[in-house]
Scaffold this active site. Structure first.
Site: not given
Ligand code: GLN
Length: 491
Positions: A79, A154, A178
């Site tokens: 990532k 994400s 994410s």
């Molecule tokens: N979707 C969640 C957010 O927008 C989680 C993001 C993540 O786990 N990095 O914060």
């Protein structure tokens, strides 16, 4: 069958038995990337040359009879918020578009020392803020099961690449879901480890008390192999736990006789699709018929989880992202009149809308006059959520829930409505709030032919138990069909 279609554990054996070479494997995955990447958009950076060089080194080591790590020569995608020395690490943001780290993250160092072939860096929501990879400054990533749909986020690039065969395994990061949410939407396996078991050194911080790096793959064993590689104590991360970490892959065991599985009723209420509820309950029945004991439990503070998460995560983000000021590294605005003007223009131009929304929200909940009403309250609810989980783990070994309320939504469907987007995390954020490990497993497809996810949650540092329960489900299903047939009208 082509090499890219195989799992890491099979490929590891094939390499050792000289049934294929690391270079053949690397080239086949690079070919696959060339075939489908235009449609999927999983990568921010592909490092074909670096990948081939590593594969050649592994082949030479095999020919020389050197003892290699089981993951040597296995192609992996990382990532793009995990620092890789000499390789651009953008966080899918304009702010870091041209940033090349001078050091490796702890996990990147582990991956390199094991001789894994790094294919490149995976697309993501900007600074890991989002649930669809649509907030990336770079480009869209499409769900390989239906290219009109989002891959989740994400870590959308990491999940889509595994589902499309563009990587054998990948690393993601999980602050509120994410890893697990995109794994569920792309039909692959993804694990968020216990907070403190994988070093955050070199992970660009979003919300430091919640962030955790973890593996994604097409089988539980692959995820266990990567987790065994990346976990461990690191003095560079003050929250890294110093303990003996087992070899999870070697310890895998599919026996669920007497395993107590808790079903929290709050995760099966309104807002969760019927098809998801019934798929998860079907999985639970399979566990039961294999000897597990099912218990209904209650986690009453779940209803406050989304609010709590978005307050804590945004508060920490507003502080962590203060470092992007145009002075030390990253983007700097071209025209400005003085220092304050430079800060303002740099941050206005360098960050996208979602990141700005989080910084503003975080600054608000931390400001005097609102701190007690929001941030302090959220920290109290966090304690309640953690305590409820601790109580639950006195009665059960594993908790089973849906990973996501529904299958993947269409690109563009939720991007204009942050609250709707945030609701996608309703089943995953509690795990980060309590610092627990959890895994998402594919559990069938809905009426639209899109994958759904089963989430298993464990108590702190019980990854082996969690992976064993996951492994058992994979066996009950006769293996997971994790490779997508890429379909969709949008090109
Ligand atoms: N979707 C969640 C957010 O927008 C989680 C993001 C993540 O786990 N990095 O914060």
């Amino acid at each position: 069958m082509r090499l890219y279609e195989k799992n890491a554990s099979e490929l590891s054996e094939m390499l050792r038995a000289k049934q294929c070479s690391a270079s053949e494997l690397c080239n086949d995955v690079l070919d696959r990337i060339n075939e489908v990447e235009n449609e999927i958009g999983a990568f921010v950076t592909v490092d074909a040359e670096g990948a081939k060089e590593n594969a050649a080194r592994v082949d030479k080591a095999i020919a020389d009879g050197e003892k290699l790590h089981p993951l040597a020569g296995i192609p992996i995608g990382i990532k793009d918020n995990i620092s890789t020395k000499g390789m651009r690490t953008t966080c899918s943001s304009r702010m870091l578009e041209n940033y090349v780290p001078p050091f490796d993250a702890f996990v990147a160092d582990k991956v390199k020392s094991a001789g894994m072939t790094i294919l490149g860096k995976m697309n993501m929501d900007e600074f890991a803020m989002g649930s669809s990879t649509e907030t990336s400054y770079m480009h869209l990533t499409r769900n390989p099961h239906n290219t009109e749909c989002v891959p989740g986020g994400s870590s959308g690039g990491s999940a889509a690449a595994v589902a499309a065969g563009e990587a054998v395994v990948t690393l993601g990061s999980d602050t509120g879901g994410s890893i697990r949410q995109p794994a569920a939407l792309c039909g692959v396996v993804g694990m968020k480890p216990t907070y403190g078991s994988v070093s955050r050194y070199g992970l660009v911080a979003f919300a430091s008390s919640l962030d955790q790096i973890g593996p994604m793959g097409r089988s539980v064993k692959d995820v266990a192999m990567v987790q065994s590689l990346i976990c461990g104590h690191d003095p560079m991360d003050a929250t890294s736990k110093n303990m003996e970490y087992p070899d999870y892959a070697a310890g895998l065991n599919e026996n669920v006789q007497g395993l107590r599985i808790g079903i929290p009723k709050e995760y099966f209420g309104n807002g969760i699709d019927d098809s998801v509820k019934s798929a998860v309950m079907e999985a639970v029945k399979q566990y039961e018929s294999n000897g597990a004991v099912i218990k209904e439990i209650s986690l009453p503070s779940t209803e406050y989880a989304i609010n709590t998460y978005y307050i804590i995560a945004s508060a920490e983000a507003s502080s962590n992202l203060a470092r992007f000021d145009g002075v030390k590294y990253g983007y700097r605005a071209k025209d400005y009149t003085n220092l304050i003007d430079m800060y303002e223009k740099t941050r206005s131009e360098g960050f996208g809308d979602e990141v700005k929304r989080r910084i503003m929200l975080g600054t608000f909940v931390l400001s005097s006059g609102y701190f007690d009403a929001y941030y302090k309250k959220a920290k109290i609810v966090q304690k309640n959520i953690s305590q409820e989980f601790s109580n639950a783990f006195e009665q059960c070994d594993i908790i089973a829930t849906p990973t996501v309320p529904a299958s993947a939504f269409k690109i563009g469907e939720n991007i204009g409505d942050p609250i709707k987007m945030y609701y996608n995390d309703v089943c995953t954020v509690t795990v980060n709030i309590a610092g627990l490990p959890a895994i998402s497993l594919p559990c069938g497809k809905d009426g639209k032919g899109m994958p759904m996810g089963l989430q298993l949650i464990g108590d702190k540092f019980t990854e082996q138990k969690l992976l064993n329960a996951a492994y058992a489900y994979e066996k009950m299903c006769g293996g997971f069909d994790t490779l997508a047939k890429i379909t969709g009208e949008a090109k």
